[in-house]
Design a protein around this motif. Sequence first.
Motif, PDB file in Angstrom:
ATOM      1  N   UNK A 167       0.853  -1.189   0.000  1.00  0.00           N
ATOM      2  CA  UNK A 167       0.000   0.000   0.000  1.00  0.00           C
ATOM      3  C   UNK A 167       0.887   1.236   0.000  1.00  0.00           C
ATOM      4  N   UNK A 168       0.600   2.163  -0.907  1.00  0.00           N
ATOM      5  CA  UNK A 168       1.315   3.438  -0.965  1.00  0.00           C
ATOM      6  C   UNK A 168       0.294   4.558  -1.058  1.00  0.00           C
ATOM      7  N   UNK A 169       0.498   5.600  -0.243  1.00  0.00           N
ATOM      8  CA  UNK A 169      -0.432   6.728  -0.190  1.00  0.00           C
ATOM      9  C   UNK A 169       0.339   8.031  -0.341  1.00  0.00           C
ATOM     10  N   UNK A 170      -0.288   9.005  -0.960  1.00  0.00           N
ATOM     11  CA  UNK A 170       0.294  10.341  -1.082  1.00  0.00           C
ATOM     12  C   UNK A 170      -0.779  11.371  -0.731  1.00  0.00           C
ATOM     13  N   UNK A 171      -0.346  12.395   0.002  1.00  0.00           N
ATOM     14  CA  UNK A 171      -1.250  13.440   0.476  1.00  0.00           C
ATOM     15  C   UNK A 171      -0.504  14.771   0.432  1.00  0.00           C
ATOM     16  N   UNK A 172      -1.234  15.870   0.259  1.00  0.00           N
ATOM     17  CA  UNK A 172      -0.600  17.183   0.354  1.00  0.00           C
ATOM     18  C   UNK A 172      -0.383  17.522   1.829  1.00  0.00           C
ATOM     19  N   UNK A 173       0.471  18.503   2.075  1.00  0.00           N
ATOM     20  CA  UNK A 173       0.697  18.957   3.447  1.00  0.00           C
ATOM     21  C   UNK A 173      -0.555  19.617   4.024  1.00  0.00           C
ATOM     22  N   UNK A 174      -1.514  19.956   3.163  1.00  0.00           N
ATOM     23  CA  UNK A 174      -2.811  20.470   3.630  1.00  0.00           C
ATOM     24  C   UNK A 174      -3.817  19.346   3.836  1.00  0.00           C
ATOM     25  N   UNK A 175      -3.338  18.121   3.833  1.00  0.00           N
ATOM     26  CA  UNK A 175      -4.118  16.913   4.148  1.00  0.00           C
ATOM     27  C   UNK A 175      -5.201  16.589   3.110  1.00  0.00           C
ATOM     28  N   UNK A 176      -4.867  16.769   1.846  1.00  0.00           N
ATOM     29  CA  UNK A 176      -5.740  16.327   0.765  1.00  0.00           C
ATOM     30  C   UNK A 176      -5.128  15.059   0.190  1.00  0.00           C
ATOM     31  N   UNK A 177      -5.852  13.972   0.258  1.00  0.00           N
ATOM     32  CA  UNK A 177      -5.364  12.694  -0.255  1.00  0.00           C
ATOM     33  C   UNK A 177      -5.267  12.771  -1.768  1.00  0.00           C
ATOM     34  N   UNK A 178      -4.092  12.446  -2.323  1.00  0.00           N
ATOM     35  CA  UNK A 178      -3.860  12.575  -3.762  1.00  0.00           C
ATOM     36  C   UNK A 178      -3.811  11.220  -4.473  1.00  0.00           C
ATOM     37  N   UNK A 179      -3.259  10.206  -3.822  1.00  0.00           N
ATOM     38  CA  UNK A 179      -3.197   8.915  -4.504  1.00  0.00           C
ATOM     39  C   UNK A 179      -3.163   7.761  -3.509  1.00  0.00           C
ATOM     40  N   UNK A 180      -3.729   6.653  -3.963  1.00  0.00           N
ATOM     41  CA  UNK A 180      -3.703   5.391  -3.228  1.00  0.00           C
ATOM     42  C   UNK A 180      -3.306   4.316  -4.237  1.00  0.00           C
ATOM     43  N   UNK A 181      -2.233   3.603  -3.941  1.00  0.00           N
ATOM     44  CA  UNK A 181      -1.813   2.490  -4.784  1.00  0.00           C
ATOM     45  C   UNK A 181      -1.899   1.219  -3.948  1.00  0.00           C
ATOM     46  N   UNK A 182      -2.695   0.276  -4.426  1.00  0.00           N
ATOM     47  CA  UNK A 182      -2.931  -0.972  -3.703  1.00  0.00           C
ATOM     48  C   UNK A 182      -2.440  -2.123  -4.576  1.00  0.00           C
TER      49      UNK A 182
END
Length: 122
Positions: free
Chosen positions: A55-70
């Motif tokens: 599982x890989x996740x990416x989010x902005x520093x303003x806490x907006x989820x940008x991507x989820x890789x499963x």
Amino acid sequence: MLTSDIYIFVKKLRDMFGDMMQMMGKLKETQRKVEETKERLNHVMVSEQSSDGLLQLTMTANRTLKSIEIAPELLNDKEQLEDYLILHINHLIEKASKVQETELAAVAKEGMPNIPGMDFFK
């Protein structure tokens, strides 16, 4: 004697209001910098990955989820996927919050007047 007292009083008032106006200007400038920093943090990415790489996740520093890789094999175990998502999204939110708090505190500290006992942003 009375005229000189009035003159001194008026001068002190001018100095006080001049200082207040200068402080208000500095506060407006700090507010502008805070807004600019918030906007910039929309482009600062924070990532989180499970230790097994499923599982890989990416989010902005303003806490907006940008991507989820499963990973495909994780899709076969609903309970494990849910646990991974909860755990790693919470870790990612903590990371993003720390980045945001650090950046905003630096801007706020820069704009705060040096008042003894008011060192909130250390």
